[in-house]
Design an enzyme around this catalytic site. Structure first.
Site, PDB file in Angstrom:
ATOM      1  N   TYR A 167      -0.604  -2.696  -9.695  1.00 50.38           N
ATOM      2  CA  TYR A 167      -0.004  -1.689 -10.627  1.00 50.38           C
ATOM      3  C   TYR A 167       1.394  -1.926 -11.258  1.00 50.38           C
ATOM      4  O   TYR A 167       1.123  -1.338 -12.473  1.00 50.38           O
ATOM      5  CB  TYR A 167      -0.416  -0.108 -10.249  1.00 50.38           C
ATOM      6  CG  TYR A 167      -0.912   0.523  -9.986  1.00 50.38           C
ATOM      7  CD1 TYR A 167      -2.522   0.479  -9.781  1.00 50.38           C
ATOM      8  CD2 TYR A 167      -1.468   1.537  -9.985  1.00 50.38           C
ATOM      9  CE1 TYR A 167      -4.203   0.534  -9.861  1.00 50.38           C
ATOM     10  CE2 TYR A 167      -2.280   2.501  -9.986  1.00 50.38           C
ATOM     11  CZ  TYR A 167      -3.291   2.173 -10.120  1.00 50.38           C
ATOM     12  OH  TYR A 167      -4.722   3.004  -9.814  1.00 50.38           O
ATOM     13  N   VAL A 192      -4.318  -2.117  -1.323  1.00 46.21           N
ATOM     14  CA  VAL A 192      -4.374  -1.317   0.302  1.00 46.21           C
ATOM     15  C   VAL A 192      -5.395  -0.483  -0.101  1.00 46.21           C
ATOM     16  O   VAL A 192      -5.978  -0.123   1.170  1.00 46.21           O
ATOM     17  CB  VAL A 192      -2.695  -0.447  -0.184  1.00 46.21           C
ATOM     18  CG1 VAL A 192      -2.604   0.645   1.422  1.00 46.21           C
ATOM     19  CG2 VAL A 192      -1.615  -1.292   0.534  1.00 46.21           C
ATOM     20  N   ASP A 193      -5.475   0.475  -0.833  1.00 45.73           N
ATOM     21  CA  ASP A 193      -6.576   0.633  -0.708  1.00 45.73           C
ATOM     22  C   ASP A 193      -7.579   0.920   0.122  1.00 45.73           C
ATOM     23  O   ASP A 193      -8.532   1.191   0.415  1.00 45.73           O
ATOM     24  CB  ASP A 193      -7.005   0.710  -2.399  1.00 45.73           C
ATOM     25  CG  ASP A 193      -7.757   2.342  -2.795  1.00 45.73           C
ATOM     26  OD1 ASP A 193      -7.960   3.329  -2.049  1.00 45.73           O
ATOM     27  OD2 ASP A 193      -8.006   2.898  -4.308  1.00 45.73           O
ATOM     28  N   SER A 218       2.653   0.857  -6.271  1.00 45.70           N
ATOM     29  CA  SER A 218       2.319   0.734  -7.586  1.00 45.70           C
ATOM     30  C   SER A 218       2.837  -0.499  -7.080  1.00 45.70           C
ATOM     31  O   SER A 218       3.101  -1.431  -8.578  1.00 45.70           O
ATOM     32  CB  SER A 218       3.162   1.449  -8.607  1.00 45.70           C
ATOM     33  OG  SER A 218       2.381   3.042  -8.794  1.00 45.70           O
ATOM     34  N   ASN A 238      -6.319   4.725  -6.140  1.00 48.51           N
ATOM     35  CA  ASN A 238      -6.740   4.883  -7.600  1.00 48.51           C
ATOM     36  C   ASN A 238      -7.243   6.224  -7.968  1.00 48.51           C
ATOM     37  O   ASN A 238      -7.738   7.385  -7.249  1.00 48.51           O
ATOM     38  CB  ASN A 238      -7.786   4.398  -8.641  1.00 48.51           C
ATOM     39  CG  ASN A 238      -9.049   4.396  -7.601  1.00 48.51           C
ATOM     40  OD1 ASN A 238      -9.807   4.897  -7.433  1.00 48.51           O
ATOM     41  ND2 ASN A 238      -9.598   2.543  -6.845  1.00 48.51           N
ATOM     42  N   GLY A 261       1.824  -3.329  -6.022  1.00 46.24           N
ATOM     43  CA  GLY A 261       0.504  -4.874  -6.520  1.00 46.24           C
ATOM     44  C   GLY A 261      -0.169  -5.369  -7.959  1.00 46.24           C
ATOM     45  O   GLY A 261       0.624  -4.957  -8.695  1.00 46.24           O
ATOM     46  N   ASP A 298       0.375  -4.582   9.409  1.00 41.47           N
ATOM     47  CA  ASP A 298      -0.884  -4.083   8.646  1.00 41.47           C
ATOM     48  C   ASP A 298      -0.843  -2.832   8.109  1.00 41.47           C
ATOM     49  O   ASP A 298      -1.010  -1.823   9.503  1.00 41.47           O
ATOM     50  CB  ASP A 298      -1.846  -4.500   8.174  1.00 41.47           C
ATOM     51  CG  ASP A 298      -3.250  -4.140   8.450  1.00 41.47           C
ATOM     52  OD1 ASP A 298      -3.787  -3.007   7.599  1.00 41.47           O
ATOM     53  OD2 ASP A 298      -3.960  -4.732   8.988  1.00 41.47           O
ATOM     54  N   ILE A 299      -0.645  -1.623   7.109  1.00 41.94           N
ATOM     55  CA  ILE A 299      -0.259  -0.733   7.406  1.00 41.94           C
ATOM     56  C   ILE A 299      -2.138   0.082   8.380  1.00 41.94           C
ATOM     57  O   ILE A 299      -1.670   1.094   8.444  1.00 41.94           O
ATOM     58  CB  ILE A 299      -0.093   0.111   6.400  1.00 41.94           C
ATOM     59  CG1 ILE A 299      -0.108   1.642   6.176  1.00 41.94           C
ATOM     60  CG2 ILE A 299      -1.708  -0.099   5.127  1.00 41.94           C
ATOM     61  CD1 ILE A 299       0.530   2.520   4.979  1.00 41.94           C
TER      62      ILE A 299
END
Length: 174
Positions: free
Chosen positions: A126, A32-33, A122, A23, A124, A9-10
């Site tokens: 995207y 992630v965001d 990108s 975004n 996910g 998990d980042i």
């Protein structure tokens, strides 16, 4: 410095910075965001809101990067970058994805950071196919580190073994 891969998990990594697949508004979102914003706490959203808009609703155009503190994260900083939405590959997606990695590393060097963790930008919502994104990401990071003459430890933090296998293949092929 060698590139490495971790399945984790980042938001739990204690690197000098983690990269947020953001975004353009930099106001949080899904994937992630959203996870980074939740883990960092409300101060991250306030810091992002303080960044100037370069166009209405855009604080970070696709391919560029911005830096904020990490707040409640283990990482000291968050480098936000906006990856391209996949539209088949003929709309500059590889160049924009490479720019995300190069610009994040340039910010890391400017701020004297020694370690950085990237997610699969990108890949996910995207829609960028991981098999196509991994070679672009690996090549861009290697080229940027050489150009910047930077001794930055870089890890790709991936969500599962299948994604890690794609990145390992890209690392060994490059």
């Amino acid at each position: 410095m060698p590139l490495s891969i971790v399945i984790d998990d980042i938001t739990r990594l204690a690197d000098d910075a983690i990269v947020n697949a953001a975004n353009p508004a930099l106001l949080g979102g899904g994937g992630v965001d959203g996870a980074i914003h939740r883990a960092a706490g409300p101060a991250l959203l306030q810091a992002c809101r303080a960044l100037p808009e370069v166009a209405p609703g855009v604080r970070c155009p696709t391919g560029e990067a911005r830096i904020t503190p990490g707040f409640a994260l283990a990482a000291r900083h968050v480098i936000h970058t906006v990856g391209p939405v996949w539209r088949g590959g003929a709309h500059g997606e590889p160049q924009l994805l490479a720019a995300c990695h190069r610009n994040a590393l340039a910010l890391a060097r400017t701020h004297g950071l020694a370690s950085l963790a990237f997610p699969a930008i990108s890949c996910g919502v995207y829609g960028y196919p991981p098999e196509l994104a991994a070679p672009v990401a690996v090549a861009a990071v290697r080229e940027a580190l050489a150009e910047l003459e930077a001794a930055i430890a870089v890890r790709f933090c991936l969500r599962d073994a299948a994604m890690a296998a794609i990145w390992r293949a890209a690392l060994s092929a490059a």
